[in-house]
Design a protein around this motif. Structure first.
Motif, mmCIF file in Angstrom:
data_model
loop_
_atom_site.group_PDB
_atom_site.id
_atom_site.type_symbol
_atom_site.label_atom_id
_atom_site.label_comp_id
_atom_site.label_asym_id
_atom_site.label_seq_id
_atom_site.Cartn_x
_atom_site.Cartn_y
_atom_site.Cartn_z
ATOM 1 N N LEU A 55 0.892 -1.205 0.029
ATOM 2 C CA LEU A 55 -0.011 0.009 -0.129
ATOM 3 C C LEU A 55 0.843 1.171 0.144
ATOM 4 N N ASP A 56 1.013 1.853 -1.034
ATOM 5 C CA ASP A 56 1.324 3.181 -1.109
ATOM 6 C C ASP A 56 0.377 4.418 -0.931
ATOM 7 N N ILE A 57 0.799 5.454 -0.192
ATOM 8 C CA ILE A 57 -0.194 6.506 0.092
ATOM 9 C C ILE A 57 0.472 7.746 -0.242
ATOM 10 N N ASN A 58 0.023 8.450 -1.173
ATOM 11 C CA ASN A 58 0.881 9.481 -1.719
ATOM 12 C C ASN A 58 0.625 10.918 -0.905
ATOM 13 N N GLU A 59 1.362 11.920 -1.498
ATOM 14 C CA GLU A 59 1.093 13.261 -0.670
ATOM 15 C C GLU A 59 0.056 13.623 -0.386
ATOM 16 N N SER A 60 -1.185 13.456 -1.204
ATOM 17 C CA SER A 60 -2.743 13.741 -0.980
ATOM 18 C C SER A 60 -3.483 12.521 -0.397
ATOM 19 N N GLY A 61 -2.776 11.561 -0.040
ATOM 20 C CA GLY A 61 -3.563 10.435 0.723
ATOM 21 C C GLY A 61 -4.193 9.477 -0.461
ATOM 22 N N LYS A 62 -4.070 9.438 -1.562
ATOM 23 C CA LYS A 62 -4.400 8.603 -2.653
ATOM 24 C C LYS A 62 -3.513 7.515 -2.634
ATOM 25 N N VAL A 63 -4.043 6.117 -2.979
ATOM 26 C CA VAL A 63 -3.400 4.860 -2.702
ATOM 27 C C VAL A 63 -3.036 4.212 -4.086
ATOM 28 N N SER A 64 -1.943 3.078 -4.135
ATOM 29 C CA SER A 64 -1.736 2.694 -5.136
ATOM 30 C C SER A 64 -0.994 1.452 -4.486
ATOM 31 N N GLY A 65 -0.323 0.428 -5.536
ATOM 32 C CA GLY A 65 0.487 -0.825 -4.895
ATOM 33 C C GLY A 65 0.198 -2.050 -5.741
ATOM 34 N N SER A 66 0.564 -2.996 -5.060
ATOM 35 C CA SER A 66 0.253 -4.206 -5.687
ATOM 36 C C SER A 66 -0.910 -5.192 -4.615
ATOM 37 N N ASP A 67 -1.688 -5.830 -5.229
ATOM 38 C CA ASP A 67 -2.757 -6.588 -4.492
ATOM 39 C C ASP A 67 -2.180 -8.038 -4.300
ATOM 40 N N GLY A 68 -0.968 -8.289 -4.503
ATOM 41 C CA GLY A 68 -0.444 -9.645 -4.623
ATOM 42 C C GLY A 68 -0.089 -10.144 -5.911
ATOM 43 N N ASN A 126 -1.776 -8.212 -9.115
ATOM 44 C CA ASN A 126 -1.932 -7.030 -9.987
ATOM 45 C C ASN A 126 -1.597 -5.523 -9.411
ATOM 46 N N ARG A 127 -1.323 -4.871 -10.239
ATOM 47 C CA ARG A 127 -1.097 -3.335 -9.652
ATOM 48 C C ARG A 127 -2.307 -2.663 -9.393
ATOM 49 N N TYR A 128 -2.608 -1.831 -8.409
ATOM 50 C CA TYR A 128 -4.098 -1.046 -8.519
ATOM 51 C C TYR A 128 -3.488 0.163 -8.260
ATOM 52 N N ALA A 129 -4.608 1.249 -8.303
ATOM 53 C CA ALA A 129 -4.317 2.795 -8.068
ATOM 54 C C ALA A 129 -5.872 3.326 -7.848
ATOM 55 N N GLY A 130 -5.748 4.104 -6.827
ATOM 56 C CA GLY A 130 -7.235 4.973 -6.528
ATOM 57 C C GLY A 130 -8.082 4.243 -5.957
ATOM 58 N N GLY A 131 -9.341 4.697 -5.864
ATOM 59 C CA GLY A 131 -10.490 4.268 -5.134
ATOM 60 C C GLY A 131 -10.786 4.492 -3.691
ATOM 61 N N LEU A 132 -9.616 5.071 -3.035
ATOM 62 C CA LEU A 132 -9.567 5.428 -1.834
ATOM 63 C C LEU A 132 -8.882 6.560 -1.346
ATOM 64 N N VAL A 133 -9.115 7.275 -0.288
ATOM 65 C CA VAL A 133 -8.209 8.411 0.075
ATOM 66 C C VAL A 133 -8.099 8.228 1.638
ATOM 67 N N PHE A 134 -6.858 8.199 2.020
ATOM 68 C CA PHE A 134 -6.559 8.092 3.525
ATOM 69 C C PHE A 134 -6.515 9.698 4.161
#
Length: 260
Positions: free
Chosen positions: A173-186, A188-196
C-alpha cells in the motif's frame, strides 16, 4: 533538621530513588530483559539497552557492548554511563530525520570523542499517513510469510525472495502526498478508489479505482481477493505497535508494516 524529599523515577529495567531529586546511582535489574531502542541518521546508528547492558552499532566502527556502571536521572533526562559510552534520554518529542516518524524521547550517545543524536522511546502514532509505503503482514488474522521482506521499487516484497515466480508478491500500500492509494494486491497493480484522511479516516475517492488484469494462480488469487476486500471496505485506520491497522465496519482487520 528536615529530612530530604524522596523522588522516584521508573526507567527501563530499573527503579531509581533520588534523595531531594538530586543525582543518585540507579540500580539495574539484571533479570529484566525489556529492550529499549534508539536510532539516528547521518551517520546511521542504533542503540539498544536491556539487562544492564548498552549495545551501540555504527556503520564505521566496531559494535560496542558495554555494561552500565552508573545510571541516574536529572529533571526530564535519564543518564546511563559505561566504560567508554554515555547515553542521555530526554523526554521531549523527537522526529526521525529520515522516516519522519515521531518518538517520545530525544537520545544522545557519546563515545570515542563524538556525540550521536537521535530518537528513542515509544513511537508516537501519526495523525496523517501521507507519503508513506506499507507492506502487508496480516490479512484478517492470517499472517503473510513475506510480510517481513522489504518492498522493492516496484511495490513487491520480492527483493530478498529466493523464488519470486512461485511466491508472487506480498500486497503493498502506497499512500501519496494527497492521501491517494496505489500498490500491488499480491498479483496485480492497483491505483485509486480510496483516500486516507487525517485522524484515522478512510474515504472513498471520487474516481473509481483501476487495476491491471494479470491472472493469479491458486492461493495468490485468494490473497489478492482478501486484500482488496479488506482494503476497499476499510473505514478507519490506527497505528498499533508500529503497525498500520485497517478496520472494516464488520470487524475485520489488515495489518501492514512501514517500509518508509
Amino acid at each position: 533538621m528536615a529530612l530530604p524529599r524522596i523522588c522516584s523515577f521508573m526507567a527501563p529495567g530499573a527503579l531509581l530513588f533520588v534523595a531531594g531529586c538530586a543525582t543518585q546511582t540507579l540500580p539495574i535489574n539484571p533479570a529484566d530483559n525489556t529492550v529499549y531502542e534508539a536510532r539516528g541518521n547521518e551517520p546511521f546508528w542504533n542503540l539498544s539497552m536491556a539487562a544492564g547492558t548498552l549495545v551501540l552499532s555504527t556503520p564505521d566502527g566496531p559494535r560496542l557492548t558495554r555494561t552500565i556502571t552508573r545510571a541516574y536521572a536529572r529533571a526530564h533526562t535519564r543518564y546511563y554511563e559505561a566504560q567508554d559510552l554515555n547515553v542521555a534520554m530526554t523526554t521531549t518529542p523527537c522526529q526521525d530525520s529520515m522516516s519522519g516518524q515521531m518518538f517520545t524521547q530525544t537520545v544522545r550517545a557519546t563515545t570515542g570523542g563524538r556525540t550521536l543524536h537521535g530518537c528513542g522511546g515509544a513511537l508516537v502514532a501519526p495523525t496523517r499517513l501521507n507519503a508513506t509505503r506499507w507492506v502487508t503482514t496480516e490479512l484478517d488474522g492470517h499472517k503473510l510469510k513475506n510480510g517481513i521482506l522489504p518492498a522493492d521499487a516496484h511495490d513487491s516484497a520480492t527483493d530478498e525472495n529466493p523464488n519470486p515466480a512461485a511466491d508472487m508478491f506480498t500486497p503493498t500500500l502506497d499512500i501519496n502526498e494527497s492521501g491517494k492509494v496505489s500498490g500491488s494486491d499480491g498479483c496485480n497493480r492497483y491505483a485509486g478508489g480510496l483516500v486516507f484522511g487525517a485522524h484515522g479516516r478512510v474515504e472513498a475517492a471520487p474516481q473509481v479505482g483501476i487495476s491491471t488484469l494479470m491472472a493469479c494462480p491458486g492461493a495468490h488469487a485468494s490473497t489478492s481477493a482478501t486484500f482488496l476486500s479488506l482494503l476497499h471496505n476499510a473505514h478507519t485506520w490506527t497505528i498499533e505497535d508500529s503497525s498500520l491497522v485497517l478496520h472494516t465496519p464488520d470487524g475485520r482487520t489488515m495489518r501492514l508494516r512501514q517500509t518508509f
